[in-house]
Design a protein around this motif. Structure first.
Motif, PDB file in Angstrom:
ATOM      1  N   ASP A 122       0.762  -1.164   0.150  1.00  0.00           N
ATOM      2  CA  ASP A 122       0.078  -0.093   0.073  1.00  0.00           C
ATOM      3  C   ASP A 122       1.008   1.272   0.127  1.00  0.00           C
ATOM      4  OD1 ASP A 122      -2.584  -1.295   0.048  1.00  0.00           O
ATOM      5  OD2 ASP A 122      -2.517  -1.796   2.153  1.00  0.00           O
ATOM      6  N   TYR A 123       2.299   1.255  -0.171  1.00  0.00           N
ATOM      7  CA  TYR A 123       3.173   2.244  -0.052  1.00  0.00           C
ATOM      8  C   TYR A 123       3.424   2.977  -1.542  1.00  0.00           C
ATOM      9  CZ  TYR A 123       3.393   1.685   4.829  1.00  0.00           C
ATOM     10  OH  TYR A 123       2.990   1.493   6.266  1.00  0.00           O
ATOM     11  N   THR A 124       3.490   4.069  -1.840  1.00  0.00           N
ATOM     12  CA  THR A 124       3.665   4.570  -3.127  1.00  0.00           C
ATOM     13  C   THR A 124       5.278   4.222  -3.559  1.00  0.00           C
ATOM     14  OG1 THR A 124       2.283   6.455  -2.470  1.00  0.00           O
ATOM     15  CG2 THR A 124       3.473   6.713  -4.680  1.00  0.00           C
ATOM     16  N   PHE A 125       6.085   4.401  -2.777  1.00  0.00           N
ATOM     17  CA  PHE A 125       7.281   3.984  -2.946  1.00  0.00           C
ATOM     18  C   PHE A 125       7.748   2.773  -2.206  1.00  0.00           C
ATOM     19  CE2 PHE A 125       6.931   8.689  -3.683  1.00  0.00           C
ATOM     20  CZ  PHE A 125       6.857   8.668  -5.014  1.00  0.00           C
ATOM     21  N   ASN A 338      -4.219   9.024  12.251  1.00  0.00           N
ATOM     22  CA  ASN A 338      -2.748   9.189  12.570  1.00  0.00           C
ATOM     23  C   ASN A 338      -2.066  10.133  11.250  1.00  0.00           C
ATOM     24  OD1 ASN A 338      -2.938   7.845  14.988  1.00  0.00           O
ATOM     25  ND2 ASN A 338      -1.647   6.121  14.431  1.00  0.00           N
ATOM     26  N   LEU A 339      -2.413   9.426  10.044  1.00  0.00           N
ATOM     27  CA  LEU A 339      -1.782  10.187   8.839  1.00  0.00           C
ATOM     28  C   LEU A 339      -2.264  11.756   9.044  1.00  0.00           C
ATOM     29  CD1 LEU A 339      -2.053   7.329   6.322  1.00  0.00           C
ATOM     30  CD2 LEU A 339      -0.178   8.144   7.719  1.00  0.00           C
ATOM     31  N   ASP A 340      -3.594  11.870   9.151  1.00  0.00           N
ATOM     32  CA  ASP A 340      -3.895  13.291   9.089  1.00  0.00           C
ATOM     33  C   ASP A 340      -3.394  14.038  10.215  1.00  0.00           C
ATOM     34  OD1 ASP A 340      -5.701  12.738   6.879  1.00  0.00           O
ATOM     35  OD2 ASP A 340      -7.643  12.555   8.220  1.00  0.00           O
ATOM     36  N   ALA A 341      -3.174  13.395  11.504  1.00  0.00           N
ATOM     37  CA  ALA A 341      -2.623  14.272  12.323  1.00  0.00           C
ATOM     38  C   ALA A 341      -0.876  14.404  12.154  1.00  0.00           C
ATOM     39  CB  ALA A 341      -2.661  13.456  13.797  1.00  0.00           C
ATOM     40  N   VAL A 342      -0.269  13.725  11.370  1.00  0.00           N
ATOM     41  CA  VAL A 342       1.170  14.114  11.204  1.00  0.00           C
ATOM     42  C   VAL A 342       1.191  14.992  10.096  1.00  0.00           C
ATOM     43  CG1 VAL A 342       1.749  12.095   9.597  1.00  0.00           C
ATOM     44  CG2 VAL A 342       3.257  13.007  11.240  1.00  0.00           C
ATOM     45  N   VAL A 343       0.038  14.994   9.195  1.00  0.00           N
ATOM     46  CA  VAL A 343      -0.025  15.913   8.091  1.00  0.00           C
ATOM     47  C   VAL A 343      -0.225  17.551   8.949  1.00  0.00           C
ATOM     48  CG1 VAL A 343      -0.988  16.963   6.075  1.00  0.00           C
ATOM     49  CG2 VAL A 343      -0.589  14.606   6.208  1.00  0.00           C
ATOM     50  N   LYS A 344      -1.068  17.349   9.690  1.00  0.00           N
ATOM     51  CA  LYS A 344      -1.470  18.876  10.173  1.00  0.00           C
ATOM     52  C   LYS A 344      -0.316  19.209  11.083  1.00  0.00           C
ATOM     53  CE  LYS A 344      -6.579  17.928  10.145  1.00  0.00           C
ATOM     54  NZ  LYS A 344      -7.733  17.808  11.109  1.00  0.00           N
ATOM     55  N   SER A 345       0.235  18.151  11.761  1.00  0.00           N
ATOM     56  CA  SER A 345       1.231  18.493  12.757  1.00  0.00           C
ATOM     57  C   SER A 345       2.650  18.950  12.525  1.00  0.00           C
ATOM     58  CB  SER A 345       1.270  17.433  14.070  1.00  0.00           C
ATOM     59  OG  SER A 345       0.213  17.377  14.757  1.00  0.00           O
ATOM     60  N   ASP A 346       2.804  17.876  11.522  1.00  0.00           N
ATOM     61  CA  ASP A 346       4.194  17.886  10.940  1.00  0.00           C
ATOM     62  C   ASP A 346       4.656  18.236   9.613  1.00  0.00           C
ATOM     63  OD1 ASP A 346       6.761  17.856  12.313  1.00  0.00           O
ATOM     64  OD2 ASP A 346       7.272  15.842  11.374  1.00  0.00           O
ATOM     65  N   GLY A 347       3.475  18.681   8.774  1.00  0.00           N
ATOM     66  CA  GLY A 347       3.664  18.967   7.056  1.00  0.00           C
ATOM     67  C   GLY A 347       4.039  17.743   6.505  1.00  0.00           C
ATOM     68  N   ALA A 348       3.526  16.739   6.757  1.00  0.00           N
ATOM     69  CA  ALA A 348       3.898  15.620   6.111  1.00  0.00           C
ATOM     70  C   ALA A 348       3.375  15.494   4.691  1.00  0.00           C
ATOM     71  CB  ALA A 348       3.613  14.259   6.829  1.00  0.00           C
ATOM     72  N   ILE A 349       4.010  14.784   3.760  1.00  0.00           N
ATOM     73  CA  ILE A 349       3.661  14.327   2.039  1.00  0.00           C
ATOM     74  C   ILE A 349       3.326  13.079   2.480  1.00  0.00           C
ATOM     75  CG2 ILE A 349       3.978  14.758  -0.046  1.00  0.00           C
ATOM     76  CD1 ILE A 349       5.852  17.166   0.502  1.00  0.00           C
ATOM     77  N   ILE A 350       2.437  12.592   2.644  1.00  0.00           N
ATOM     78  CA  ILE A 350       2.213  11.215   2.673  1.00  0.00           C
ATOM     79  C   ILE A 350       2.288  10.201   1.400  1.00  0.00           C
ATOM     80  CG2 ILE A 350       0.474   9.319   3.593  1.00  0.00           C
ATOM     81  CD1 ILE A 350       1.620  10.853   5.753  1.00  0.00           C
ATOM     82  N   ALA A 351       3.072   9.181   1.563  1.00  0.00           N
ATOM     83  CA  ALA A 351       3.428   8.456   0.411  1.00  0.00           C
ATOM     84  C   ALA A 351       2.780   7.117   0.619  1.00  0.00           C
ATOM     85  CB  ALA A 351       4.930   8.278   0.325  1.00  0.00           C
ATOM     86  N   GLU A 352       1.535   7.180   0.674  1.00  0.00           N
ATOM     87  CA  GLU A 352       0.518   5.871   0.738  1.00  0.00           C
ATOM     88  C   GLU A 352      -0.366   6.051  -0.308  1.00  0.00           C
ATOM     89  OE1 GLU A 352      -0.230   4.329   4.515  1.00  0.00           O
ATOM     90  OE2 GLU A 352       1.459   5.485   5.622  1.00  0.00           O
ATOM     91  N   LYS A 353      -0.775   4.757  -0.919  1.00  0.00           N
ATOM     92  CA  LYS A 353      -1.707   5.005  -1.919  1.00  0.00           C
ATOM     93  C   LYS A 353      -3.180   5.270  -1.395  1.00  0.00           C
ATOM     94  CE  LYS A 353       0.752   1.188  -4.644  1.00  0.00           C
ATOM     95  NZ  LYS A 353       0.814  -0.192  -4.934  1.00  0.00           N
ATOM     96  N   GLY A 354      -3.729   6.084  -2.309  1.00  0.00           N
ATOM     97  CA  GLY A 354      -5.125   6.430  -1.857  1.00  0.00           C
ATOM     98  C   GLY A 354      -5.385   7.484  -0.726  1.00  0.00           C
ATOM     99  N   TYR A 355      -4.182   7.873  -0.272  1.00  0.00           N
ATOM    100  CA  TYR A 355      -4.113   9.058   0.928  1.00  0.00           C
ATOM    101  C   TYR A 355      -4.653  10.310   0.308  1.00  0.00           C
ATOM    102  CZ  TYR A 355      -3.499  12.007   4.793  1.00  0.00           C
ATOM    103  OH  TYR A 355      -3.555  13.024   5.667  1.00  0.00           O
ATOM    104  N   THR A 356      -5.589  10.961   0.916  1.00  0.00           N
ATOM    105  CA  THR A 356      -5.710  12.449   0.590  1.00  0.00           C
ATOM    106  C   THR A 356      -5.566  13.414   1.824  1.00  0.00           C
ATOM    107  OG1 THR A 356      -7.668  11.890  -1.044  1.00  0.00           O
ATOM    108  CG2 THR A 356      -7.517  13.954  -0.090  1.00  0.00           C
ATOM    109  N   PRO A 357      -4.901  14.285   1.798  1.00  0.00           N
ATOM    110  CA  PRO A 357      -4.828  15.181   3.083  1.00  0.00           C
ATOM    111  C   PRO A 357      -5.972  15.797   3.385  1.00  0.00           C
ATOM    112  CG  PRO A 357      -3.591  15.975   0.986  1.00  0.00           C
ATOM    113  CD  PRO A 357      -4.288  14.716   0.549  1.00  0.00           C
TER     114      PRO A 357
END
Length: 433
Positions: A122-125, A338-357
């Motif tokens: 499920d990971y982009t890379f 968790n992914l949303d939280a790290v995007v909001k808290s740490d500016g992450a660019i998530i590399a997981e398939k199907g994820y939308t910030p």
């Protein structure tokens, strides 16, 4: 920070030969957790963006998705969680799971469990940063490191209409800022956060070495190139030159990471070379509408953005609850909240398939993502020197040495030739093959 003197002598380079010196399994796993559940330890770290509240909530969400496990949080005493993981390994307290710890050295010495293709589907890379062809850290987060954040108001005051596109323009703009009484670059690197001194170097190696020779570090491992060679020495020389011209704030060597971020956001300088996690802190600040971002410029104006995809959880291969530790790692890094939280808290660019910030992110985060997306479209992504892990990274033990060399450059203690030679000398010591 606890240090165990008898085992410290077992640590060579990254402290990763300790498998023969002390037990590496989880200490907490020897006894059951509450309600008969197995207890696993999880090493985290805290920053102004990722505080204790963030980690507690994220751990709780993942814990609920793995029946039969209780998670005991361990917190690194500094943002240098890799060094702390070495200490825990040396004292026989290597955690069952750890996040954003460089796997280099740990993996080669058999301390980490590899993830299978099925676990990485499920990971982009999925095959980012392989070590011996295997992946030991979940590649869930892409972080351009660094980009250059800047104050539009300070640029305007110095008569600069737009961010620089070429390196010569960057030098000209820095001169204008200096003439206007504005410090061009805010940097850090004090105390426990030595890494923050290195980001201008990372940028310059990206633009001048990796952009032109993408496999440069692989060639270094094959002893085909050296740090003292003209190409790498020239990139280091640009870093030295920025310091000599007075464009780099040497006060940064007394500031830790949090103090450096505060210094920039309180107006201590015009430009801040930093990873994309800064974007969320910027968006929470009073300066958010004044801040812009650009890729560190190349000589010819082409795009070169140093980036790293990884940052996820690694698992102790000798954990007494290896299966549960892996399940927890996968659950933690797959949880949408968790992914949303790290995007909001740490500016992450998530590399997981199907994820939308999440919607409603701030202007600095949106601008950061645009710079990254533009770099991807322009085939301008390069490895991030001192950040990369895996088969094309520095040898174990050399990253910390390199942070010290970056501090030496900012302090004016070493020039490019001296640093190149010192890097080659350290490489020879670390190369045990």
């Amino acid at each position: 920070m606890n240090r165990i003197a008898p085992t410290a002598a077992c640590i060579i380079a990254l402290g990763l030969t300790v498998s023969a010196c002390s037990p590496a399994g989880s200490t907490s796993a020897d006894s059951g957790g509450k309600d008969g559940k197995a207890t696993i330890t999880f090493l985290t770290f805290e920053t102004p963006n990722l505080d204790a509240e963030y980690w507690d909530a994220a751990i709780s969400r993942a814990e609920k998705k793995v029946p039969g496990v209780t998670v005991k949080k361990l917190v690194s005493p500094s943002t240098d969680r890799t060094s702390y993981a070495k200490q825990l390994l040396a004292s026989g307290q290597f955690p069952d799971a750890m996040i954003a710890v460089s796997p280099s050295g740990f993996a080669e010495s058999g301390q980490l469990a590899a993830f299978s293709d099925a676990e990485l589907k499920d990971y982009t890379f999925p095959h980012s940063n392989p070590i011996g062809g295997k992946v030991y850290q979940l590649p869930h987060n892409t972080q351009p490191t660094p980009l250059v954040y800047y104050s539009k108001a300070k640029f305007k005051k110095a008569g600069i209409d737009a961010p620089p596109r070429t390196y010569s323009e960057l030098l000209a703009d820095s001169a204008k800022l200096q003439k206007a009484g504005i410090n061009p670059f805010v940097v850090g690197g004090g105390g426990k956060d030595a890494f923050a001194a290195s980001y201008l170097w990372t940028a310059l190696v990206g633009t001048d070495v990796y952009k032109k020779t993408p496999d440069w570090m692989t060639q270094r491992r094959a002893n085909k190139v050296k740090f003292s060679d003209p190409q790498f020495r020239s990139a280091t020389g640009k870093f030295v030159d920025l310091v000599k011209k007075g464009y780099v704030d040497k006060a940064g060597l007394s500031r830790d990471y949090a103090s450096t971020e505060k210094a920039f956001l309180s107006g201590k300088g015009a430009m801040y070379p930093m990873g994309t996690w800064f974007a969320t802190a910027a968006d929470k600040s009073a300066m958010k509408d004044d801040l812009g971002v650009f890729p560190f410029p190349t000589d010819d104006g082409s795009i070169a953005v140093p980036s790293y995809t990884g940052g996820g959880i690694s698992v102790n291969a000798r954990s007494k609850h290896l299966d549960l530790a892996k399940k927890f790692a996968l659950a933690f890094n797959a949880d949408k909240a968790n992914l949303d939280a790290v995007v909001k808290s740490d500016g992450a660019i998530i590399a997981e398939k199907g994820y939308t910030p999440p919607s409603g992110m701030g202007p600095v985060y949106d601008a950061t993502v645009k710079v990254y997306d533009d770099a991807v479209k322009a085939d301008g992504i390069v490895n991030a020197f001192l950040v990369e892990t895996g088969d094309d990274s520095l040898l174990p033990g050399m990253v910390d040495k390199s942070y010290a060399f970056a501090q030496d450059i900012i302090a004016g203690r070493k020039n490019a030739e001296q640093v190149g030679k010192a890097m080659d000398d350290e490489w020879a010591k670390a190369d045990t093959k």
